[in-house]
Design a protein around this motif. Sequence first.
Motif, mmCIF file in Angstrom:
data_model
loop_
_atom_site.group_PDB
_atom_site.id
_atom_site.type_symbol
_atom_site.label_atom_id
_atom_site.label_comp_id
_atom_site.label_asym_id
_atom_site.label_seq_id
_atom_site.Cartn_x
_atom_site.Cartn_y
_atom_site.Cartn_z
ATOM 1 N N ILE A 202 0.843 -1.199 0.000
ATOM 2 C CA ILE A 202 0.000 0.000 0.000
ATOM 3 C C ILE A 202 0.876 1.246 0.000
ATOM 4 N N ARG A 203 1.916 1.241 0.824
ATOM 5 C CA ARG A 203 2.757 2.424 0.951
ATOM 6 C C ARG A 203 3.458 2.758 -0.364
ATOM 7 N N VAL A 204 3.984 1.755 -1.016
ATOM 8 C CA VAL A 204 4.685 1.981 -2.282
ATOM 9 C C VAL A 204 3.696 2.439 -3.358
ATOM 10 N N ALA A 205 2.546 1.776 -3.433
ATOM 11 C CA ALA A 205 1.547 2.132 -4.447
ATOM 12 C C ALA A 205 1.041 3.548 -4.229
ATOM 13 N N ALA A 206 0.784 3.911 -2.976
ATOM 14 C CA ALA A 206 0.305 5.264 -2.686
ATOM 15 C C ALA A 206 1.319 6.305 -3.121
ATOM 16 N N GLY A 207 2.600 6.049 -2.875
ATOM 17 C CA GLY A 207 3.639 6.983 -3.292
ATOM 18 C C GLY A 207 3.681 7.163 -4.798
ATOM 19 N N ARG A 208 3.509 6.076 -5.523
ATOM 20 C CA ARG A 208 3.536 6.162 -6.984
ATOM 21 C C ARG A 208 2.310 6.890 -7.526
ATOM 22 N N ILE A 209 1.153 6.653 -6.908
ATOM 23 C CA ILE A 209 -0.063 7.329 -7.352
ATOM 24 C C ILE A 209 0.032 8.820 -7.060
ATOM 25 N N VAL A 210 0.514 9.170 -5.871
ATOM 26 C CA VAL A 210 0.646 10.588 -5.516
ATOM 27 C C VAL A 210 1.597 11.293 -6.477
ATOM 28 N N THR A 211 2.654 10.622 -6.895
ATOM 29 C CA THR A 211 3.599 11.218 -7.845
ATOM 30 C C THR A 211 2.896 11.584 -9.152
ATOM 31 N N ILE A 212 2.065 10.676 -9.657
ATOM 32 C CA ILE A 212 1.324 10.932 -10.889
ATOM 33 C C ILE A 212 0.353 12.097 -10.709
ATOM 34 N N LEU A 213 -0.346 12.102 -9.570
ATOM 35 C CA LEU A 213 -1.324 13.158 -9.315
ATOM 36 C C LEU A 213 -0.643 14.514 -9.147
ATOM 37 N N ARG A 214 0.482 14.524 -8.433
ATOM 38 C CA ARG A 214 1.226 15.778 -8.247
ATOM 39 C C ARG A 214 1.674 16.338 -9.591
ATOM 40 N N ASP A 215 2.224 15.479 -10.440
ATOM 41 C CA ASP A 215 2.731 15.935 -11.737
ATOM 42 C C ASP A 215 1.589 16.408 -12.642
ATOM 43 N N HIS A 216 0.473 15.716 -12.575
ATOM 44 C CA HIS A 216 -0.697 16.109 -13.374
ATOM 45 C C HIS A 216 -1.177 17.496 -12.954
ATOM 46 N N LEU A 217 -1.259 17.720 -11.652
ATOM 47 C CA LEU A 217 -1.700 19.018 -11.147
ATOM 48 C C LEU A 217 -0.699 20.112 -11.510
ATOM 49 N N ALA A 218 0.570 19.858 -11.252
ATOM 50 C CA ALA A 218 1.596 20.874 -11.490
ATOM 51 C C ALA A 218 1.675 21.271 -12.966
ATOM 52 N N ALA A 219 1.419 20.312 -13.869
ATOM 53 C CA ALA A 219 1.502 20.606 -15.301
ATOM 54 C C ALA A 219 0.365 21.495 -15.775
ATOM 55 N N ASN A 220 -0.775 21.450 -15.070
ATOM 56 C CA ASN A 220 -1.957 22.170 -15.552
ATOM 57 C C ASN A 220 -2.279 23.449 -14.796
ATOM 58 N N VAL A 221 -1.715 23.625 -13.604
ATOM 59 C CA VAL A 221 -1.986 24.857 -12.862
ATOM 60 C C VAL A 221 -1.573 26.099 -13.662
ATOM 61 N N PRO A 222 -0.380 26.144 -14.273
ATOM 62 C CA PRO A 222 -0.034 27.344 -15.060
ATOM 63 C C PRO A 222 -0.991 27.580 -16.230
ATOM 64 N N VAL A 223 -1.505 26.510 -16.819
ATOM 65 C CA VAL A 223 -2.443 26.638 -17.934
ATOM 66 C C VAL A 223 -3.764 27.240 -17.439
ATOM 67 N N ALA A 224 -4.214 26.770 -16.274
ATOM 68 C CA ALA A 224 -5.451 27.301 -15.700
ATOM 69 C C ALA A 224 -5.289 28.764 -15.306
ATOM 70 N N ILE A 225 -4.145 29.109 -14.752
ATOM 71 C CA ILE A 225 -3.890 30.500 -14.364
ATOM 72 C C ILE A 225 -3.854 31.401 -15.597
ATOM 73 N N ASP A 226 -3.237 30.922 -16.676
ATOM 74 C CA ASP A 226 -3.197 31.689 -17.922
ATOM 75 C C ASP A 226 -4.611 31.955 -18.442
ATOM 76 N N GLY A 227 -5.453 30.938 -18.415
ATOM 77 C CA GLY A 227 -6.870 31.113 -18.696
ATOM 78 C C GLY A 227 -7.329 31.015 -20.121
ATOM 79 N N ARG A 228 -6.419 30.978 -21.088
ATOM 80 C CA ARG A 228 -6.856 30.955 -22.483
ATOM 81 C C ARG A 228 -7.258 29.568 -22.956
ATOM 82 N N ASN A 229 -6.682 28.542 -22.379
ATOM 83 C CA ASN A 229 -7.023 27.160 -22.724
ATOM 84 C C ASN A 229 -7.921 26.600 -21.630
#
Length: 321
Positions: free
Chosen positions: A28-55
């Motif tokens: 569970i611990r290893v899987a949770a770490g891997r899932i959180v990594t994917i979620l963190r990267d997904h969020l971080a990649a799109n926050v600047p796009v959302a802030i920009d607002g055109r897309n």
Amino acid sequence: MSLPDHVPTDMPESHRSAPVLLAHDDTIRVAAGRIVTILRDHLAANVPVAIDGRNAEGVHQVRVALRRFRVLTRLLRRDNPNVVLEGVSAHAKVLAKAVGDARNWDVLLMTTLPNLQPLGLMDLDATKTLAPRAEPMRRSAYAQARQALTGQDAAQLQTILDQMVEGELWVAPLAAMAQDSLQEPAIDFSARHLERLHRKALRAGRDFALLPPQDRHRLRVALKKLRYTAEFFRGLYADSDQTKDFIKKLSALQDVLGMDSDVLTTRYLLARLGEGAEDDARLQHMLGAVTGFLCGHQIAVHRDAHLRWRKFRRHRTFWSR
């Protein structure tokens, strides 16, 4: 923030989530770490796009990442209450609410109004009448989303996500016995929770044909939690046609229920468009016509959703052994 007639060459690109890659023997611990990594990267990649607002897809992807993260924290907290996960989930909830209004106005302006062309047969142009009133509200919603995504909740969430990926932050508050339980095979953890969420969805959809709109919305939420959990852990199971078909049918049912739920959201937005303009007969006539059209569409969607629900309900689950 008007709707562009063309896509600018410097339009920031949104990003979908990468798949979660898990090994069959992950804990569970290893899987949770891997899932959180994917979620963190997904969020971080799109926050600047959302802030920009055109897309507009940037706000959508941020909302999806936040929802998926909150589903994961609920899974982990259900077995072992955790103050760190409770706190970080609260930050995610604040941000999800902030971007949710912007997303709703995007859907109205970019999807709902353009699909009301049949009203033209009655000489009614919904886009021409309603878009000028909706655009300022959309801009205001984006300003609020931008403020939230550049504020303290977003900064704290990103910091905690980074620390969770490193490992110790979310584990440290747990008692020794609870920490030991994280060594349980992730496949057992996932099967237990997938079965629970599946049963919950089946209960929520009981007597589907008789469900009122609010109950259909609750079913959609239950299915969304099941789908996200299935996508998190599908890598632990054989990537068979059974797994693919289950998630495909689940996704299709969720999508059609989404169209059903969008009618509820649109009616709320239409009410906001009509506030303070009760004496505007032309506007009120348009709002009534759009509401009537959407109610008719909702009936048609409900028939399709019922058919898809029956197919999903009969489909064999992929985590059963």
